[in-house]
Design a protein around this motif. Structure first.
Motif, short mmCIF file in Angstrom:
data_model
loop_
_atom_site.label_atom_id
_atom_site.label_comp_id
_atom_site.label_asym_id
_atom_site.label_seq_id
_atom_site.Cartn_x
_atom_site.Cartn_y
_atom_site.Cartn_z
N ILE A 19 -44.16 52.58 -15.17
CA ILE A 19 -44.79 52.77 -13.87
C ILE A 19 -46.10 52.00 -13.80
O ILE A 19 -46.92 52.04 -14.73
CB ILE A 19 -45.06 54.27 -13.60
CG1 ILE A 19 -43.74 55.05 -13.56
CG2 ILE A 19 -45.81 54.46 -12.29
CD1 ILE A 19 -43.92 56.55 -13.41
N VAL A 20 -46.32 51.29 -12.71
CA VAL A 20 -47.59 50.61 -12.43
C VAL A 20 -48.31 51.48 -11.39
O VAL A 20 -48.04 51.38 -10.19
CB VAL A 20 -47.36 49.18 -11.91
CG1 VAL A 20 -48.70 48.49 -11.64
CG2 VAL A 20 -46.53 48.38 -12.92
N PHE A 21 -49.19 52.33 -11.86
CA PHE A 21 -49.76 53.36 -10.99
C PHE A 21 -50.64 52.79 -9.89
O PHE A 21 -50.74 53.37 -8.81
CB PHE A 21 -50.51 54.40 -11.81
CG PHE A 21 -49.61 55.40 -12.48
CD1 PHE A 21 -49.04 56.43 -11.75
CD2 PHE A 21 -49.31 55.29 -13.83
CE1 PHE A 21 -48.19 57.35 -12.36
CE2 PHE A 21 -48.46 56.20 -14.44
CZ PHE A 21 -47.90 57.24 -13.70
N ASP A 22 -51.28 51.64 -10.11
CA ASP A 22 -52.07 51.04 -9.04
C ASP A 22 -51.19 50.71 -7.84
O ASP A 22 -51.58 50.93 -6.68
CB ASP A 22 -52.77 49.77 -9.53
CG ASP A 22 -53.96 50.06 -10.41
OD1 ASP A 22 -54.44 51.22 -10.41
OD2 ASP A 22 -54.43 49.14 -11.11
N GLY B 154 -38.22 50.63 -7.20
CA GLY B 154 -39.08 50.35 -8.33
C GLY B 154 -40.53 50.73 -8.13
O GLY B 154 -40.90 51.38 -7.16
N THR B 155 -41.33 50.28 -9.05
CA THR B 155 -42.73 50.71 -9.15
C THR B 155 -43.69 49.79 -8.42
O THR B 155 -44.88 50.08 -8.33
CB THR B 155 -43.13 50.80 -10.63
OG1 THR B 155 -44.41 51.39 -10.76
CG2 THR B 155 -43.14 49.42 -11.29
N GLY B 156 -43.22 48.68 -7.86
CA GLY B 156 -44.12 47.67 -7.32
C GLY B 156 -44.72 48.03 -5.97
O GLY B 156 -44.24 48.91 -5.26
N ARG B 157 -45.80 47.31 -5.63
CA ARG B 157 -46.43 47.50 -4.32
C ARG B 157 -45.47 47.02 -3.22
O ARG B 157 -44.66 46.11 -3.43
CB ARG B 157 -47.74 46.72 -4.25
CG ARG B 157 -47.60 45.22 -4.42
CD ARG B 157 -48.96 44.52 -4.52
NE ARG B 157 -48.81 43.09 -4.77
CZ ARG B 157 -48.70 42.56 -5.97
NH1 ARG B 157 -48.70 43.33 -7.05
NH2 ARG B 157 -48.58 41.25 -6.12
N VAL B 158 -45.57 47.64 -2.06
CA VAL B 158 -44.72 47.26 -0.94
C VAL B 158 -45.10 45.85 -0.48
O VAL B 158 -46.28 45.56 -0.25
CB VAL B 158 -44.86 48.25 0.23
CG1 VAL B 158 -44.13 47.75 1.48
CG2 VAL B 158 -44.31 49.62 -0.19
N VAL B 159 -44.11 44.97 -0.36
CA VAL B 159 -44.36 43.59 0.02
C VAL B 159 -43.57 43.16 1.26
O VAL B 159 -43.75 42.05 1.74
CB VAL B 159 -44.05 42.62 -1.15
CG1 VAL B 159 -45.04 42.82 -2.28
CG2 VAL B 159 -42.61 42.77 -1.64
#
Length: 518
Positions: free
Chosen positions: A460-463, A376-381
């Motif tokens: 998409i969450v481009f940040d 997915g589009t999320g930040r790596v956590v």
């Protein structure tokens, strides 16, 4: 296993020999500045998703995507090639129209499934029927089966609600919500038992209906969210299979149930293209000191084609493209060889990456680290050590210079457990090579974008994707510069409480190289 916040690692890392020279700091600062002020992600996403579109293995769009990736890497002066690893059933999606003509006229929302047999431009028109509500046994079903001749048959359960559970939780009374769930569970089990009573399962019954003379199949693979269905492949040989969105599917079902005899016309055009080659795109920065040791930036390039494959796995592919652009600009002569692998046919069983592992044992043998992104589009956590005993030592070194605003969101799991096969890193991990998945925040991935008709650019969450590209570029740089070779020593796997036996390391599997056998 112990979860440790990356933010807490700083004190522990003081005892490590960390590459924190002024040159390293300057290089990383330059990459971060470039990524934030001159990002190419939006342009690349537009070209990949809006212009080329979905990337189903065996389609012209998949080949266009590979050729576009080659052209893009070459524009950055990166060595790149498309590597053939197999052949697949060539197919191209055409126009889909699904129109109800009786008892009134309405265009229905839906689409043909992948590798759907074409109806031609004239299409098929027929009455819509459902499966019987209560099938006693296989003989009872065989008696009913001739009635499908000349009909369009609905093969999915009529969902009792089109509202996702979170909507019920917010607005319904607790009693009403629990009642709905209980009734839905009962209805689902009755539906499944009814299918079992036919003597077939939900897949094999399709062939039986086609053989009995049905002129088309109508399904609804609802993804438990507003307006979302999952789109996979057709299982018919000569008749069309279309997936209709829940709102229209349940309306059709009610019309058929109440005896209103709905009539639907389906035009589902497509082209069979015979046997076509399949590829991986491999980009390369050759190592200057240890060219036979490798860092691999990994993402699958293919998608299902219900939408444009934006978050599965357009975003992972974008991360690796942008990371390589940053590395080429600021670190063009790495110590170890850095590869980008954009794999084909992950969706059918990690085929592209499994083929690469078989075809390139030298990369597996010399692998310093593989970093994979595919959820997915999320930040790596979350980053797991993947079951490698000493993964804490080297991954912590590589994470040390990552900007705080990125790594503060990341939780680590050392030494972790080996992944079983959910994405392409597992192809390398099964060989005992240090391969790591960059697990991301899900942004409602499983319901709203994973394999659905809504997996499009606007999701998409481009940040977050930009942060992931920065993270990946830094990890690749640090792994390349590390004076030590990453350890492959595995943990002793624990006992499986269900079997009482010791768990085993995942085993390598060969790819399916001939997709004509589907």
């Amino acid at each position: 296993m112990k979860f440790i916040r990356i933010i807490l690692l700083s004190s522990a890392l003081l005892s490590f020999t960390v590459m924190s020279s002024q040159d390293t700091t300057a290089l990383i600062d330059a990459m971060v500045k470039e990524a934030n002020e001159n990002s190419q992600l939006e342009r690349l996403a537009h070209e990949m998703l809006d212009v080329i579109g979905p990337r189903l293995v065996g389609t012209p769009q998949m080949k266009k995507a590979h050729d576009w990736a080659v052209s893009t890497f070459k524009s950055w002066d990166v060595d790149v090639r498309n590597e053939k690893w197999g052949e697949w059933r060539g197919w191209e999606r055409g126009i889909t129209h699904i129109d109800m003509l009786e008892p009134r006229v309405q265009t229905l929302q839906g689409m043909q499934l992948a590798w759907n047999p074409s109806t031609g431009s004239k299409g098929v028109k027929a009455e819509v029927i459902t499966l019987p509500n209560k099938i006693i046994d296989s003989m009872d079903f065989q008696k009913w089966l001739p009635s499908v001749k000349g009909k369009l048959v609905m093969v999915s359960m009529k969902q009792p609600t089109g509202r996702p559970d979170y909507n019920w939780e917010e607005f319904a009374t607790e009693e009403s919500f629990e009642k709905m769930k209980s009734e839905r569970e009962k209805q689902t089990e009755e539906w499944r038992q009814n299918i079992r009573n036919t003597g077939y399962n939900s897949r094999s019954i399709i062939g039986a209906l086609e053989e009995a003379g049905a002129v088309g199949i109508i399904s609804c693979n609802w993804s438990r969210g507003f307006g979302v269905n999952k789109i996979f492949s057709a299982r018919t040989k000569a008749i069309p299979t279309v997936d209709v969105e829940l709102e229209d599917y349940t309306m059709l079902y009610r019309l058929a149930e109440y005896g209103d005899k709905p009539v639907v016309k389906i035009v589902a055009e497509s082209k069979e293209l015979g046997r076509v080659p399949t590829f991986n795109t491999i980009a390369e920065l050759k190592g200057t000191e240890k060219p036979n040791e490798y860092i691999v930036l990994s993402a699958h390039f293919d998608s299902w084609d219900g939408a444009t494959g934006a978050t599965d796995n357009g975003t992972g592919s974008l991360v690796m493209l942008e990371a390589m652009r940053l590395l080429k600009k600021f670190y063009p002569n790495p110590k170890r060889t850095i590869l980008v692998g954009l794999w084909g046919s992950e969706e059918q069983g990690l085929n592209g990456s499994r083929a690469f592992v078989e075809d390139h044992p030298e990369v597996v043998d010399g692998l310093q680290a593989l970093f994979n992104q595919d959820n997915g589009t999320g930040r790596v956590v979350r980053i797991s050590g993947g079951g490698f005993l000493n993964s804490y030592d080297y991954i912590s070194r590589w994470l040390y210079p990552v900007p705080e605003d990125i790594k503060k969101h990341i939780e680590t799991d050392f030494p972790g457990m080996p992944g079983g096969g959910g994405s392409d890193y597992a192809s390398f991990l099964a060989m005992g090579a240090p391969a790591f998945n960059l697990s991301a925040l899900n942004w409602s991935y499983w319901n709203y974008t994973w394999h659905t008709n809504r997996d499009t650019y606007d999701k998409i969450v481009f940040d977050d994707v930009r942060s992931n590209a920065i993270l990946t570029a830094i990890l690749a740089y640090m792994a390349s510069e590390d004076p030590e070779k990453s350890s492959r020593q595995k943990i002793v796997l624990p006992i499986n409480p269900r079997t009482g036996e010791q768990r085993s390391w995942p085993s390598p599997r060969s790819p399916q190289r001939d997709g004509m056998k589907n």
